[in-house]
Design a protein around this motif. Structure first.
Motif, mmCIF file in Angstrom:
data_model
loop_
_atom_site.group_PDB
_atom_site.id
_atom_site.type_symbol
_atom_site.label_atom_id
_atom_site.label_comp_id
_atom_site.label_asym_id
_atom_site.label_seq_id
_atom_site.Cartn_x
_atom_site.Cartn_y
_atom_site.Cartn_z
ATOM 1 N N LYS A 133 0.839 -1.199 0.000
ATOM 2 C CA LYS A 133 0.000 0.000 0.000
ATOM 3 C C LYS A 133 0.874 1.249 0.000
ATOM 4 O O LYS A 133 0.575 2.233 -0.683
ATOM 5 N N CYS A 179 -2.832 3.638 -7.972
ATOM 6 C CA CYS A 179 -3.655 3.009 -6.932
ATOM 7 C C CYS A 179 -3.587 1.482 -6.908
ATOM 8 O O CYS A 179 -3.977 0.873 -5.906
ATOM 9 N N GLU A 218 -6.478 14.381 -0.296
ATOM 10 C CA GLU A 218 -7.640 13.488 -0.281
ATOM 11 C C GLU A 218 -7.721 12.710 -1.597
ATOM 12 O O GLU A 218 -7.705 13.301 -2.680
ATOM 13 N N SER A 241 -9.867 9.760 -3.756
ATOM 14 C CA SER A 241 -11.155 9.077 -3.829
ATOM 15 C C SER A 241 -11.204 8.130 -5.023
ATOM 16 O O SER A 241 -10.711 8.463 -6.103
ATOM 17 N N GLU A 277 -15.400 -3.910 2.699
ATOM 18 C CA GLU A 277 -15.334 -2.926 3.773
ATOM 19 C C GLU A 277 -13.902 -2.558 4.153
ATOM 20 O O GLU A 277 -13.661 -1.517 4.775
ATOM 21 N N LYS A 307 -10.806 0.549 1.614
ATOM 22 C CA LYS A 307 -10.299 1.911 1.815
ATOM 23 C C LYS A 307 -8.989 1.901 2.610
ATOM 24 O O LYS A 307 -8.005 2.539 2.225
ATOM 25 N N LEU A 351 -6.844 4.849 0.753
ATOM 26 C CA LEU A 351 -7.720 5.830 0.120
ATOM 27 C C LEU A 351 -8.504 6.611 1.164
ATOM 28 O O LEU A 351 -8.768 6.111 2.268
ATOM 29 N N SER A 352 -8.901 7.813 0.812
ATOM 30 C CA SER A 352 -9.716 8.633 1.713
ATOM 31 C C SER A 352 -11.193 8.278 1.604
ATOM 32 O O SER A 352 -11.915 8.249 2.607
ATOM 33 N N ASN A 353 -11.651 8.019 0.359
ATOM 34 C CA ASN A 353 -13.074 7.758 0.124
ATOM 35 C C ASN A 353 -13.250 6.683 -0.936
ATOM 36 O O ASN A 353 -12.425 6.548 -1.854
ATOM 37 N N LEU A 354 -14.355 5.972 -0.807
ATOM 38 C CA LEU A 354 -14.753 4.991 -1.812
ATOM 39 C C LEU A 354 -16.214 5.283 -2.133
ATOM 40 O O LEU A 354 -17.085 5.180 -1.266
ATOM 41 N N TYR A 355 -16.475 5.704 -3.389
ATOM 42 C CA TYR A 355 -17.810 6.163 -3.758
ATOM 43 C C TYR A 355 -18.386 5.369 -4.923
ATOM 44 O O TYR A 355 -17.646 4.788 -5.740
#
Length: 447
Positions: free
Chosen positions: A34, A77, A94, A96, A118, A121, A126-130
């Motif tokens: 990572k 990523c 940040e 995403s 779950e 992230k 990562l900061s966000n997963l959308y």
């Protein structure tokens, strides 16, 4: 003891044995940490300084082949899921990831994506997963900042084609206007400009190319494994060759080694040219039956953990070079070895060519126009991205491939290795494949 118990123990023992046998391979295929991707994103953030960076991943898998993520997207990523978009706020860091929400039927076909994981992230840093449906609203929240929108305004490179080569093949496709639709990248740029006309768009590609040109320790570790794997594949191909064998049979021997060794596939269509086909640079039909006295030229490379490799060897299918083949081979080998001796941080093309000229003179050989120098970058692509090499730097990885072709005599000789520039010189990643005349003839004499 009951037969069912015996069967069960044998079955469990077989599973255990298989697990023990597979363990080293699974360990080798671990890929990248990572922290490697976090480091890359931070390095890019420091270069662009401000604004929103956007990268689109591949949205579909090629027919009849395993899917392979867009190189730039993967570099930042490591995500293989299709239809994804990555954004990074260069001001705050940040990051995403946007992914399509899959239906139950889609999951049944291809498996779930990271939206259902779950732990994703945290695992990916990562900061966000959308859900990807939120992407436009997310961008709209930053459109009035006055900071730029960073996009890739140059073509994405592929495992076997550099950015400029993608442009060349696109131009060839568009020779007839019936094929001249715009690319997905061009359409995405057009759509973003339509929706956010006031947003200044800048090209992130030069920044990314500069980062990708210098390989990290983790990348070099993967390249070392691939160098060994690809060299062993070529060695086995050499052992599989003999007069009367088809070129594709030689190719098959190499493919088996790479796939068994954990590679996802080939870094490019393997080139196995015999006789007159040795003089066709990118010959890949591999359909001719070899004949006694032929040379075989094989250009090959595996795609391992999203890192390519490039190696070429030329050998006599009968096992022994003819006097004329030997003479030409010695010229090409001398040039390649002189290049390798000259490679070190700070070396220029003129430095390398001076060493080649000196080596040829010492042996009394005529280079026949071949002077040596630098080759093409190797990394996520066989022809990897990066600025034109003017001076070598530690961490650069590239392939050197001197060659001489005499079509009227069906003699084509190319010798290629992939190297990494180290602190004091260079490391030849593909060194395990026999290369000198003595090594090749000794190996082929054992068939």
């Amino acid at each position: 003891m009951k037969r069912s118990t015996i069967r069960k123990r044998k079955w469990l023992g077989g599973i255990l044995l298989l697990g023990l046998m597979a363990a080293p391979l699974l360990a080798q295929r671990a890929g990248y940490s990572k922290d490697e991707f976090v480091r890359r994103r931070q390095a890019l953030r420091e270069r662009v300084k401000d604004g929103i960076v956007v990268f689109f991943g591949e949205d579909s898998a090629p027919a009849g082949a395993p899917s392979r993520q867009d190189n730039d997207f993967f570099y930042l990523c490591g995500v293989e899921d299709l239809g994804a978009i990555l954004t990074m706020n260069a001001r705050t860091g940040e990051t995403s990831l946007f992914l399509p929400r899959l239906s139950a039927r889609e999951e049944m076909y291809t498996g779930a994506n990271l939206l259902s994981d779950e732990t994703a992230k945290a695992r990916l840093g990562l900061s966000n997963l959308y859900d990807v449906s939120y992407f436009d609203e997310y961008l709209a929240r930053f459109s009035g900042w006055g900071a730029p929108l960073w996009l890739r305004l140059q073509p994405g490179d592929q495992v076997d084609n550099a950015r400029y080569e993608v442009l060349i093949f696109e131009a060839r496709k568009n020779r007839t206007h019936y094929n001249a639709q715009i690319t997905r990248d061009a359409f995405r740029l057009q759509r973003l400009r339509e929706r956010y006309p006031a947003w200044e768009v800048k090209d992130v590609t030069p920044h990314l190319d500069a980062l990708r040109a210098i390989k990290s320790e983790e990348e070099i570790a993967v390249l070392r494994r691939n160098g060994k794997l690809s060299a062993e594949a070529v060695r086995q191909a050499m052992l599989a060759s003999r007069p009367g064998v088809f070129e594709y049979e030689i190719e098959a021997a190499a493919r088996y080694v790479t796939l068994k060794g954990g590679a996802k596939g080939m870094a490019f269509a393997p080139i196995v040219g015999s006789g007159p086909n040795t003089c066709i640079w990118h010959y890949d039909a591999n359909s001719r039956r070899t004949r006694a006295g032929d040379l075989v030229l094989m250009d090959f490379g595996a795609d391992l953990d999203h890192m390519a490799m490039d190696i070429t060897r030329t050998w006599p299918v009968s096992g022994v070079f003819s006097p004329e083949q030997r003479e030409i081979y010695e010229i090409v080998l001398t040039i390649e070895q002189a290049c390798l001796e000259a490679y070190k941080p700070g070396a220029t093309n003129a430095d390398v060519q001076a060493r080649v000229a000196e080596a040829l003179k010492q042996k009394g050989l005529n280079g026949r126009g071949e002077r040596g120098g630098f080759g093409h970058f190797v990394g996520l692509g066989t022809h990897d991205v990066g600025p034109r090499i003017t001076r070598l730097e530690e961490g650069m990885v590239f392939a050197i491939e001197p060659a001489l072709y005499i079509p009227e005599k069906a003699i084509g000789i190319r010798i290629e290795d992939t190297v990494v520039i180290s602190k004091d010189g260079c490391e030849v990643l593909t060194r395990d494949a026999p290369k000198t005349i003595a090594e090749i003839e000794k190996l082929l004499g054992r068939r």
